[in-house]
Design a protein around this motif. Structure first.
Motif, PDB file in Angstrom:
ATOM      1  N   GLY A  83       0.830  -1.197   0.000  1.00 45.34           N
ATOM      2  CA  GLY A  83       0.000   0.000   0.000  1.00 45.34           C
ATOM      3  C   GLY A  83       0.864   1.245   0.000  1.00 45.34           C
ATOM      4  O   GLY A  83       2.048   1.190   0.338  1.00 45.34           O
ATOM      5  N   PRO A  84       0.287   2.392  -0.329  1.00 48.63           N
ATOM      6  CA  PRO A  84       1.067   3.620  -0.503  1.00 48.63           C
ATOM      7  C   PRO A  84       1.077   4.577   0.682  1.00 48.63           C
ATOM      8  O   PRO A  84       1.648   5.654   0.581  1.00 48.63           O
ATOM      9  CB  PRO A  84       0.355   4.279  -1.687  1.00 48.63           C
ATOM     10  N   ARG A  85       0.450   4.224   1.825  1.00 51.88           N
ATOM     11  CA  ARG A  85       0.203   5.221   2.864  1.00 51.88           C
ATOM     12  C   ARG A  85       1.151   5.147   4.060  1.00 51.88           C
ATOM     13  O   ARG A  85       0.979   5.906   5.011  1.00 51.88           O
ATOM     14  CB  ARG A  85      -1.239   5.110   3.354  1.00 51.88           C
TER      15      ARG A  85
ATOM     16  N   ALA B  31       0.307   1.258   5.875  1.00 52.80           N
ATOM     17  CA  ALA B  31       0.345   1.370   4.413  1.00 52.80           C
ATOM     18  C   ALA B  31      -1.041   1.329   3.797  1.00 52.80           C
ATOM     19  O   ALA B  31      -1.288   1.924   2.747  1.00 52.80           O
ATOM     20  CB  ALA B  31       1.203   0.246   3.824  1.00 52.80           C
TER      21      ALA B  31
ATOM     22  N   HIS C 215      -4.183   1.755   5.868  1.00 48.47           N
ATOM     23  CA  HIS C 215      -5.244   2.457   6.594  1.00 48.47           C
ATOM     24  C   HIS C 215      -4.878   3.846   7.107  1.00 48.47           C
ATOM     25  O   HIS C 215      -5.728   4.513   7.701  1.00 48.47           O
ATOM     26  CB  HIS C 215      -5.701   1.599   7.776  1.00 48.47           C
ATOM     27  N   SER C 216      -3.649   4.289   6.897  1.00 49.49           N
ATOM     28  CA  SER C 216      -3.254   5.597   7.415  1.00 49.49           C
ATOM     29  C   SER C 216      -3.751   6.700   6.487  1.00 49.49           C
ATOM     30  O   SER C 216      -2.992   7.302   5.733  1.00 49.49           O
ATOM     31  CB  SER C 216      -1.734   5.673   7.570  1.00 49.49           C
ATOM     32  N   THR C 217      -5.029   6.991   6.569  1.00 55.46           N
ATOM     33  CA  THR C 217      -5.684   7.922   5.645  1.00 55.46           C
ATOM     34  C   THR C 217      -5.759   9.346   6.186  1.00 55.46           C
ATOM     35  O   THR C 217      -6.168  10.251   5.464  1.00 55.46           O
ATOM     36  CB  THR C 217      -7.104   7.431   5.329  1.00 55.46           C
ATOM     37  N   SER C 218      -5.382   9.548   7.438  1.00 57.03           N
ATOM     38  CA  SER C 218      -5.436  10.882   8.046  1.00 57.03           C
ATOM     39  C   SER C 218      -4.464  10.909   9.218  1.00 57.03           C
ATOM     40  O   SER C 218      -3.957   9.866   9.655  1.00 57.03           O
ATOM     41  CB  SER C 218      -6.852  11.194   8.538  1.00 57.03           C
TER      42      SER C 218
ATOM     43  N   TYR D  75      -3.399   7.729  11.493  1.00 59.53           N
ATOM     44  CA  TYR D  75      -1.968   7.421  11.679  1.00 59.53           C
ATOM     45  C   TYR D  75      -1.628   7.296  13.158  1.00 59.53           C
ATOM     46  O   TYR D  75      -0.991   6.321  13.592  1.00 59.53           O
ATOM     47  CB  TYR D  75      -1.147   8.514  11.002  1.00 59.53           C
TER      48      TYR D  75
END
Length: 438
Positions: free
Chosen positions: A318-320, A405, A407-410, A414
């Motif tokens: 994932g990218p986060r 990666a 679920h860290s959307t905000s 985080y």
């Protein structure tokens, strides 16, 4: 420590691969323009096909898609004559480039290949040059290299072709490159003749005249991939492409980074995303290519490739993930790979981080820190991951990475994820890392 300089790469950048062409159409064979479309093209007295209706433009794109399918088939079947049939024979340099392109494409072993039009582009200078039937279009190349790509990947390319009588003819293969994906569309096969060296699951691309270098890089790359698999607990099959060419334009990679004095990048993991790429991410990351700085391709060391291959192994998750974790993990694996060899140690690096970078650490490194002082940012990030691995173990560290990666959307997400896995907020983690002596 067998790593004399800060030859480190950044996080994955947008990029996919590119190359292809336009094919010929004959009216009456079921693939050429309809009478209405052809008549409108020929009758237009303006330098652009403004007389075409939306329906006619749609029909033209559909017709070209049929022809592009033939182009892809020619590559897969090794049909050079079919591949070159659409190229303007009056332009020997264009023909020569396309011949080299075909030969290069054949060396990569595509298990699937597809070209299709994405959108047309107004290019008045090309229309003025080639006449009223000029058609400039962005074409997508969707492909999968056997034994390398888990899923098809995609990039854009730009071509201009014209209608001459009953035929569509390719007249430009780079006339609208400025509108294409900046980091992706210049691929290894787009320049001089290449050699493709395979060793296990590693694919190495070099200039044809440097095949010996390709074998050397393949050996180092395979060893690096095995090192990543030893020190990264999540499954990764070790499949990777390493591009070590003299050509500096491949994937439009920049080889300096940061502000002020900056620092040199020796290699870079370039991410491939599923779906269309035009300066945006339209799908999940599905893999990476490692592009080596041409100036350093002959002195490539294993530990550098270990760092980059860690990115390759983790990108599909994932990218986060935060930048400190992405780069800190790559440094963690690199340092442990160095110490697999009893002749080498990273103790000098440890002492530098403890004495120089930890005392003033007030937060986990962010993008600004990496830009302003790459040495400090990498050192602090590495030490943070060393701390987490010592407290959590590598399996729980991998679970933290995967959670962030995806679920860290905000900022709130985080913080919640980090606290759940480590029992510490970002500020508390920073304080613990600053005190950690290893």
């Amino acid at each position: 420590m067998k790593h004399p300089g800060r030859l480190l790469a950044g996080v994955a950048a947008l990029a996919l691969a590119a190359a292809a062409g336009v094919v010929v159409s004959r009216s009456g064979d079921g693939a050429g323009p309809s009478g209405g479309t052809a008549a409108a093209l020929q009758a237009s007295g303006s330098p652009t096909p403004a007389a075409l209706t939306d329906a006619q433009k749609t029909a033209r794109a559909r017709e070209v898609d049929v022809l592009l399918a033939r182009r892809a088939t020619a590559v897969l079947k090794g049909d050079l004559k079919g591949f070159l049939a659409s190229v303007d024979a009056k332009q020997p340099r264009l023909v020569a480039r396309q011949r080299t392109l075909f030969g290069n494409l054949r060396k990569f072993g595509f298990s699937s290949l597809q070209y299709f039009t994405a959108d047309s582009w107004d290019a008045p200078q090309l229309a003025q040059k080639h006449g009223p039937t000029t058609y400039s279009t962005r074409v997508m190349m969707r492909y999968r290299i056997a034994g390398l790509d888990a899923k098809p990947v995609q990039t854009d390319l730009g071509y201009t072709f014209v209608r001459r009588g009953a035929l569509w003819i390719l007249v430009e293969d780079g006339g609208i490159d400025e509108i294409l994906t900046r980091d992706g569309h210049r691929q290894p096969w787009d320049f001089q003749e290449v050699a493709v060296v395979r060793r296990g699951k590693v694919v190495v691309v070099v200039d044809r005249r440097e095949t010996g270098l390709g074998r050397k890089v393949a050996k180092v790359s395979e060893d690096a991939a095995n090192a990543v698999r030893r020190h990264w607990p999540r499954s990764w099959n070790g499949s990777v492409m390493v591009v070590a060419m003299a050509e500096p334009r491949v994937m439009a990679t920049l080889w300096t980074s940061g502000n002020g004095r900056g620092w040199t990048i020796a290699a870079k993991a370039v991410t491939l995303y599923e779906g269309e790429q035009l300066g945006k991410r339209f799908g999940p990351p599905v893999g990476s290519r490692i592009v080596v700085n041409p100036a350093m391709r002959k002195d490539l060391e294993q530990d550098l490739l270990v760092h980059e291959m860690t990115h390759v192994a983790t990108v599909p998750i994932g990218p986060r993930a935060p930048l400190w974790l992405v780069e800190g993990l790559a440094e963690y694996v690199r340092c442990h790979a160095i110490e697999d060899d009893p002749q080498w140690t990273v103790d000098p690096y440890r002492r530098t981080v403890r004495s120089k970078y930890l005392p003033g650490m007030t937060s986990l490194p962010d993008r600004e820190t990496f830009d302003q002082d790459g040495d400090k940012a990498y050192g602090q990030s590495w030490w943070t991951v060393e701390y987490l691995a010592s407290r959590l173990g590598t399996k729980k560290l991998a679970a933290l990475y995967a959670d962030l990666a995806v679920h860290s959307t905000s900022t709130a997400a985080y913080t919640a994820i980090l606290t759940k896995h480590t029992g510490k907020t970002p500020a508390e983690l920073t304080a613990a890392v600053r005190k950690y002596r290893g």
